[in-house]
Design an enzyme around this catalytic site. Sequence first.
Site, PDB file in Angstrom:
ATOM      1  N   ARG A 191      45.856  69.386  88.883  1.00  0.00           N
ATOM      2  CA  ARG A 191      46.934  70.239  89.393  1.00  0.00           C
ATOM      3  C   ARG A 191      47.236  71.402  88.447  1.00  0.00           C
ATOM      4  O   ARG A 191      47.685  72.458  88.893  1.00  0.00           O
ATOM      5  CB  ARG A 191      48.205  69.412  89.577  1.00  0.00           C
ATOM      6  CG  ARG A 191      48.114  68.510  90.775  1.00  0.00           C
ATOM      7  CD  ARG A 191      49.383  67.710  90.932  1.00  0.00           C
ATOM      8  NE  ARG A 191      49.444  67.148  92.274  1.00  0.00           N
ATOM      9  CZ  ARG A 191      50.470  66.476  92.749  1.00  0.00           C
ATOM     10  NH1 ARG A 191      51.524  66.271  91.987  1.00  0.00           N
ATOM     11  NH2 ARG A 191      50.455  66.014  93.975  1.00  0.00           N
ATOM     12  N   LYS A 241      48.676  51.385 104.821  1.00  0.00           N
ATOM     13  CA  LYS A 241      49.466  51.112 106.027  1.00  0.00           C
ATOM     14  C   LYS A 241      49.246  52.081 107.173  1.00  0.00           C
ATOM     15  O   LYS A 241      49.231  53.295 106.966  1.00  0.00           O
ATOM     16  CB  LYS A 241      50.952  51.154 105.660  1.00  0.00           C
ATOM     17  CG  LYS A 241      51.361  50.045 104.726  1.00  0.00           C
ATOM     18  CD  LYS A 241      52.825  50.152 104.408  1.00  0.00           C
ATOM     19  CE  LYS A 241      53.271  48.956 103.567  1.00  0.00           C
ATOM     20  NZ  LYS A 241      54.634  49.123 103.093  1.00  0.00           N
ATOM     21  N   GLY A 281      47.346  61.668  97.469  1.00  0.00           N
ATOM     22  CA  GLY A 281      47.451  61.460  96.029  1.00  0.00           C
ATOM     23  C   GLY A 281      46.472  60.433  95.497  1.00  0.00           C
ATOM     24  O   GLY A 281      45.746  60.689  94.532  1.00  0.00           O
ATOM     25  N   GLY A 316      51.769  64.129  99.690  1.00  0.00           N
ATOM     26  CA  GLY A 316      52.724  64.149 100.798  1.00  0.00           C
ATOM     27  C   GLY A 316      52.687  65.462 101.563  1.00  0.00           C
ATOM     28  O   GLY A 316      52.759  65.479 102.793  1.00  0.00           O
TER      29      GLY A 316
HETATM   30  P1  ADP Z   1      46.773  58.436  99.626  1.00  0.00           P
HETATM   31  O1  ADP Z   1      47.734  58.455  98.462  1.00  0.00           O
HETATM   32  O2  ADP Z   1      45.430  59.028  99.267  1.00  0.00           O
HETATM   33  O3  ADP Z   1      47.373  59.041 100.872  1.00  0.00           O
HETATM   34  P2  ADP Z   1      47.526  55.764 100.373  1.00  0.00           P
HETATM   35  O4  ADP Z   1      48.717  55.869  99.492  1.00  0.00           O
HETATM   36  O5  ADP Z   1      47.720  55.759 101.825  1.00  0.00           O
HETATM   37  O6  ADP Z   1      46.448  56.888  99.969  1.00  0.00           O
HETATM   38  O7  ADP Z   1      46.726  54.408 100.063  1.00  0.00           O
HETATM   39  C1  ADP Z   1      46.349  54.015  98.789  1.00  0.00           C
HETATM   40  C2  ADP Z   1      46.557  52.547  98.601  1.00  0.00           C
HETATM   41  O8  ADP Z   1      45.940  51.764  99.590  1.00  0.00           O
HETATM   42  C3  ADP Z   1      45.983  52.091  97.289  1.00  0.00           C
HETATM   43  O9  ADP Z   1      47.025  51.621  96.465  1.00  0.00           O
HETATM   44  C4  ADP Z   1      45.044  50.953  97.675  1.00  0.00           C
HETATM   45  O10 ADP Z   1      45.082  49.867  96.793  1.00  0.00           O
HETATM   46  C5  ADP Z   1      45.558  50.554  99.016  1.00  0.00           C
HETATM   47  N1  ADP Z   1      44.534  49.845  99.807  1.00  0.00           N
HETATM   48  C6  ADP Z   1      43.433  50.358 100.368  1.00  0.00           C
HETATM   49  N2  ADP Z   1      42.715  49.397 100.979  1.00  0.00           N
HETATM   50  C7  ADP Z   1      43.382  48.232 100.813  1.00  0.00           C
HETATM   51  C8  ADP Z   1      43.156  46.882 101.213  1.00  0.00           C
HETATM   52  N3  ADP Z   1      42.085  46.548 101.934  1.00  0.00           N
HETATM   53  N4  ADP Z   1      44.071  45.947 100.863  1.00  0.00           N
HETATM   54  C9  ADP Z   1      45.156  46.280 100.155  1.00  0.00           C
HETATM   55  N5  ADP Z   1      45.424  47.548  99.736  1.00  0.00           N
HETATM   56  C10 ADP Z   1      44.552  48.508 100.057  1.00  0.00           C
HETATM   57 MG    MG Z   2      49.442  57.231  98.063  1.00  0.00          MG
END
Ligand code: ADP
Ligand code: MG
Length: 404
Positions: free
Chosen positions: A41, A207, A360, A383
């Site tokens: 960043r 999620k 992120g 975000g």
């Molecule tokens: P980003 O920040 O790139 O938008 P997210 O915050 O949506 O991504 O997701 C990241 C999280 O998802 C990580 O902490 C990762 O551990 C979790 N994650 C991904 N796959 C799984 C899984 N199969 N079981 C539990 N947690 C998971």
């Molecule tokens: Mg995230």
Amino acid sequence: MIRGKLALTDLELDRLRGRPVLVRVDYNVPVEDGRVVDDLRIRATLPTLERLLAAGARPVLLSHFGRPKGRPDPAFSLRPVAEHLTTLVPWRVRFVPEVVGPSVAALVAQLVDGEIALLENTRFHPGEEANDSELGRQWADLGAAFVNDAFGAVHRAHASVVAVAEAAKAQGKPAVAGLLLVKELAYLGDALEAPRRPFVAVLGGAKISGKIDVIEALRPRVDRLLVGGAMANTFFRAMGLATGRSLVEDDRVPLARRLLDEMGDQLVLPRDVVVAPDPDAADRVQVVPREAIPADAMALDVGPETVAEFAAVTADAGTVFWNGPLGMVERPAFRAGTAGLARALADAAERGVVVVVGGGDSAAALAELGLVERMTHVSTGGGAALEFLEGKELPGVAALSDAA
Ligand code: ADP
Ligand code: MG
């Protein structure tokens, strides 16, 4: 000009010669033991700073850092960031240990050519998160223009993002998008609105509930939507498959069922998964077909067959947008899916596929893998990137000067 707003490149920069210019940056970077551990960043803002310094302007940087509670807290000082910035640039960096006030104004007035100032964490002031107009005015008073180069903060209506821009405009000063902000809006905007086809989106992460608006926004636009991460488990449940002890959002199963019905072949789910009794059982990891998740196991990553399929689908794409790790990347045992797809996308980008990554944790995973530079664009906003894709108005962009 970008989205009807003035950009730095629209200004006659000569007019800024010898004058301080406020620049909102997003230096909310990971710091461990007083050292910056990922400076993506920070480096991303250097083109804007170079442009201003080349024109003889004196950048005064504003940034938030972490979540202090509206008052000074040494644990959230930007000083380590200022020290890191010094190592990246040929200019003298003057760290100002205050957010606003007479001593800040005095130091800004003393800046000479070739110097930049970084003010202390904007969130040390209670007016920051309250979008206080008086605080915005005091900042705007400091400079001849306001440049927003903080894509990671434009989704927040805070004083250093919105009130300062409003105040600058009220004072007859331009409030413009910096080079990084323009680039982010252009890549994310084009990816969504005029993608080279086929347009493939890959969504992972924990999620569905956090990503449902992104799914809805992408659905009518993408040719294929590939889903991994824990999100896939909720779809498995909706398909009637056993999910063992995997993370599943029970209340989203009907939504997953509806998406499966409505999207058909457009939606691609993992065929195999990496399972373990729990995230710490790295010695009892197993790859199984999605139909065979053991009752006492959790699906924590996508399997190799899935990586191969996702790689094949994205290899033929015109544009790929990726958000969310495909597994629990924090644990090395469950990183292979994310790493495998990342390598495939780096190769695809080199063959001309437009690969845009947002989020992120996704950006952090790419940084860890050393693959950031090989993608077409890795967004510095988590975000903000998602809210932009969801079609939400970004207050920090809305507050900028309208292009004539
Ligand atoms: P980003 O920040 O790139 O938008 P997210 O915050 O949506 O991504 O997701 C990241 C999280 O998802 C990580 O902490 C990762 O551990 C979790 N994650 C991904 N796959 C799984 C899984 N199969 N079981 C539990 N947690 C998971
Ligand atoms: Mg995230």
